[in-house]
Design a protein around this motif. Structure first.
Motif, PDB file in Angstrom:
ATOM      1  N   LEU A   1      93.619  83.495  57.638  1.00  0.00           N
ATOM      2  CA  LEU A   1      93.029  82.357  58.413  1.00  0.00           C
ATOM      3  C   LEU A   1      91.598  82.703  58.664  1.00  0.00           C
ATOM      4  CD1 LEU A   1      93.614  79.570  59.361  1.00  0.00           C
ATOM      5  CD2 LEU A   1      94.475  80.733  61.374  1.00  0.00           C
ATOM      6  N   PRO A   2      91.327  83.896  59.267  1.00  0.00           N
ATOM      7  CA  PRO A   2      89.901  83.996  59.473  1.00  0.00           C
ATOM      8  C   PRO A   2      88.984  84.234  58.348  1.00  0.00           C
ATOM      9  CG  PRO A   2      91.496  85.792  60.777  1.00  0.00           C
ATOM     10  CD  PRO A   2      92.159  84.898  59.644  1.00  0.00           C
TER      11      PRO A   2
ATOM     12  N   ILE B   1      95.919  76.166  63.021  1.00  0.00           N
ATOM     13  CA  ILE B   1      95.062  76.174  64.044  1.00  0.00           C
ATOM     14  C   ILE B   1      95.460  75.085  65.282  1.00  0.00           C
ATOM     15  CG2 ILE B   1      92.599  75.566  64.879  1.00  0.00           C
ATOM     16  CD1 ILE B   1      91.851  76.663  61.799  1.00  0.00           C
TER      17      ILE B   1
ATOM     18  N   ALA C   1      95.996  75.776  56.973  1.00  0.00           N
ATOM     19  CA  ALA C   1      95.222  76.405  58.038  1.00  0.00           C
ATOM     20  C   ALA C   1      95.185  75.379  59.083  1.00  0.00           C
ATOM     21  CB  ALA C   1      93.917  76.599  57.253  1.00  0.00           C
ATOM     22  N   LYS C   2      95.047  73.890  58.904  1.00  0.00           N
ATOM     23  CA  LYS C   2      94.572  73.182  60.302  1.00  0.00           C
ATOM     24  C   LYS C   2      95.783  73.125  60.799  1.00  0.00           C
ATOM     25  CE  LYS C   2      91.180  69.798  57.959  1.00  0.00           C
ATOM     26  NZ  LYS C   2      91.013  68.745  57.148  1.00  0.00           N
TER      27      LYS C   2
ATOM     28  N   MET D   1      93.997  74.336  52.740  1.00  0.00           N
ATOM     29  CA  MET D   1      93.302  73.876  53.921  1.00  0.00           C
ATOM     30  C   MET D   1      94.281  73.161  55.036  1.00  0.00           C
ATOM     31  SD  MET D   1      90.228  74.650  53.773  1.00  0.00           S
ATOM     32  CE  MET D   1      89.319  73.896  54.882  1.00  0.00           C
TER      33      MET D   1
ATOM     34  N   LYS E   1      88.073  76.709  64.036  1.00  0.00           N
ATOM     35  CA  LYS E   1      87.729  75.039  63.556  1.00  0.00           C
ATOM     36  C   LYS E   1      86.562  75.092  62.418  1.00  0.00           C
ATOM     37  CE  LYS E   1      90.086  72.707  66.828  1.00  0.00           C
ATOM     38  NZ  LYS E   1      89.962  71.928  68.379  1.00  0.00           N
ATOM     39  N   LYS E   2      85.616  76.055  62.870  1.00  0.00           N
ATOM     40  CA  LYS E   2      84.322  76.123  61.874  1.00  0.00           C
ATOM     41  C   LYS E   2      84.897  76.392  60.419  1.00  0.00           C
ATOM     42  CE  LYS E   2      80.614  76.672  64.616  1.00  0.00           C
ATOM     43  NZ  LYS E   2      79.865  77.588  65.202  1.00  0.00           N
ATOM     44  N   ILE E   3      85.796  77.432  60.655  1.00  0.00           N
ATOM     45  CA  ILE E   3      86.142  77.739  59.329  1.00  0.00           C
ATOM     46  C   ILE E   3      86.506  76.694  58.268  1.00  0.00           C
ATOM     47  CG2 ILE E   3      87.847  79.079  58.012  1.00  0.00           C
ATOM     48  CD1 ILE E   3      87.771  81.232  60.259  1.00  0.00           C
ATOM     49  N   ILE E   4      87.587  75.595  58.872  1.00  0.00           N
ATOM     50  CA  ILE E   4      87.853  74.816  58.081  1.00  0.00           C
ATOM     51  C   ILE E   4      87.029  73.677  58.088  1.00  0.00           C
ATOM     52  CG2 ILE E   4      90.349  75.534  58.077  1.00  0.00           C
ATOM     53  CD1 ILE E   4      90.942  73.298  60.616  1.00  0.00           C
ATOM     54  N   GLY E   5      85.927  73.639  58.810  1.00  0.00           N
ATOM     55  CA  GLY E   5      85.020  72.552  58.658  1.00  0.00           C
ATOM     56  C   GLY E   5      85.438  71.383  59.712  1.00  0.00           C
ATOM     57  N   GLU E   6      85.908  71.856  60.626  1.00  0.00           N
ATOM     58  CA  GLU E   6      86.415  70.614  61.717  1.00  0.00           C
ATOM     59  C   GLU E   6      85.403  70.713  62.855  1.00  0.00           C
ATOM     60  OE1 GLU E   6      90.323  70.705  63.519  1.00  0.00           O
ATOM     61  OE2 GLU E   6      90.822  69.316  61.702  1.00  0.00           O
TER      62      GLU E   6
ATOM     63  N   LEU F   1      89.510  82.405  55.618  1.00  0.00           N
ATOM     64  CA  LEU F   1      89.773  81.366  54.596  1.00  0.00           C
ATOM     65  C   LEU F   1      88.595  80.853  53.659  1.00  0.00           C
ATOM     66  CD1 LEU F   1      92.287  79.563  53.958  1.00  0.00           C
ATOM     67  CD2 LEU F   1      91.527  77.937  55.571  1.00  0.00           C
ATOM     68  N   ARG F   2      87.438  80.304  54.659  1.00  0.00           N
ATOM     69  CA  ARG F   2      86.211  79.952  53.955  1.00  0.00           C
ATOM     70  C   ARG F   2      85.712  80.653  52.791  1.00  0.00           C
ATOM     71  NH1 ARG F   2      81.935  76.296  56.691  1.00  0.00           N
ATOM     72  NH2 ARG F   2      83.761  74.810  55.968  1.00  0.00           N
TER      73      ARG F   2
END
Lengths: 204, 204
Positions: free
Chosen positions: B128-129, B157, B153-154, B150, A198-203, B131-132
């Motif tokens: 996915l891991p 997750i 990815a969401k 994004m 979740k941190k990766i996608i900024g959530e 991604l950022r």
């Protein structure tokens, strides 16, 4: 992308070989974790070192720690306190390091109350899984001995039900391998990794 | 001292490589489990075999199975049914054999409803891991592409949160090793072994 470390609690009935398994794990390099040194009020024995074998403290110092909420778990055996200082465990976990505790069953239950996210591993005696076979095949024990052994087995199974995993300590390398496998798999559990994702996608 | 087999559900977003990982697992001998062959109404392709690649059935046969509660999960893709027959899975589990299902995420959630004791493994795409890092370091994608990625990815997750374990499919042998470790460790979980211990002491 740092995650919190994982608390691993290794416990089991007394005499099962917890200390031997723990030492064998510390000597292996394939898994990285820190061992939490216990605190005690018993006297230092020759060859022991403060902060390595135990943190050696006076009765007063130990009771102050208890009062100040500084003990993750503790117990008194034969007039001496033994316990796990909370500070070190928390610091390591916050820094992302896994921490291994090797403690008695009562202590493990105290820790479970405070840290339910930990991984609780019950080391079982090798004769527990083969109990029935041993009893029925040997035929040399009197009824009293059999009763006593059954009582003990029942107690151990009751204890086990409070843990996540049961590992038979038949041979040290087998037990170590299983515990390492548990640690590796627990790191893949979704509740442990989802925050990272979740941190990766900024959530977060 | 026979225990029930364990249901292992391997799932993940489409295109993640579930089938490849499953085949790699079947070719390895270190872990024993059976693979549940799916049922479908699509036509058999050259080289395929009934009962090996799929159970090939007519539309009517498949709908009869659904009506009779014979499907553990099913879905319709592009006019054809695909699903897991319940009978085989139950028989194998009762006989003490682990059963692996490799299915789509919707199917996995249907199975989870019916068999909450199974082990649910989510295969994540290798990007996915990272991604950022990929998004911030490349800097070549337009805003629309980034947004789309994004969103994807969401979604992934969100799906993951319904599973027990997340395994990154970076390299097939890595993913296989992790899944094997999960299966081994899950067999040591107390809820899976305690009945066996209770049986030993005659408390069942």
């Amino acid at each position: 992308m740092s995650a919190k470390g994982m608390l691993i609690v290794l416990s089991g009935p007394s005499g099962v070989g917890k200390g031997t398994v723990r030492k064998a794990m510390l000597n292996k390099s394939s898994i990285r974790f820190d061992y939490s040194v216990s605190m005690t009020t018993r006297e230092m024995r020759p060859g022991e070192e403060d902060g390595v074998d135990y943190y050696f403290r006076t009765n007063e110092q130990f009771e102050d720690e208890i009062k100040n909420g500084g003990m993750l778990e503790y117990a008194k055996y034969v007039d001496h306190y033994y316990g796990t200082p909370l500070k070190y465990v928390n610091e390591k976990l916050e820094a992302g390091t896994d921490v291994l505790l090797e403690i008695e069953v009562n202590g493990a239950m105290q820790v479970r109350e405070k840290m339910p996210d930990g991984v609780y591993i019950f080391l079982t005696p090798p004769d527990l899984p083969s109990l029935r076979r041993r009893i029925t095949h040997r035929g040399t024990d009197d009824a009293k001995t059999i009763d006593k052994r059954m009582e003990q087995a029942k107690k151990e199974i009751e204890m086990m039900s409070n843990y996540d995993y049961a590992v038979v300590n038949d041979k040290i390398p087998n037990a170590v391998k299983k515990i390492e496998g548990i640690i590796r798999s627990e790191h893949l559990r979704v509740p442990r990794v989802i925050d990272k994702y979740k941190k990766i996608i900024g959530e977060d």
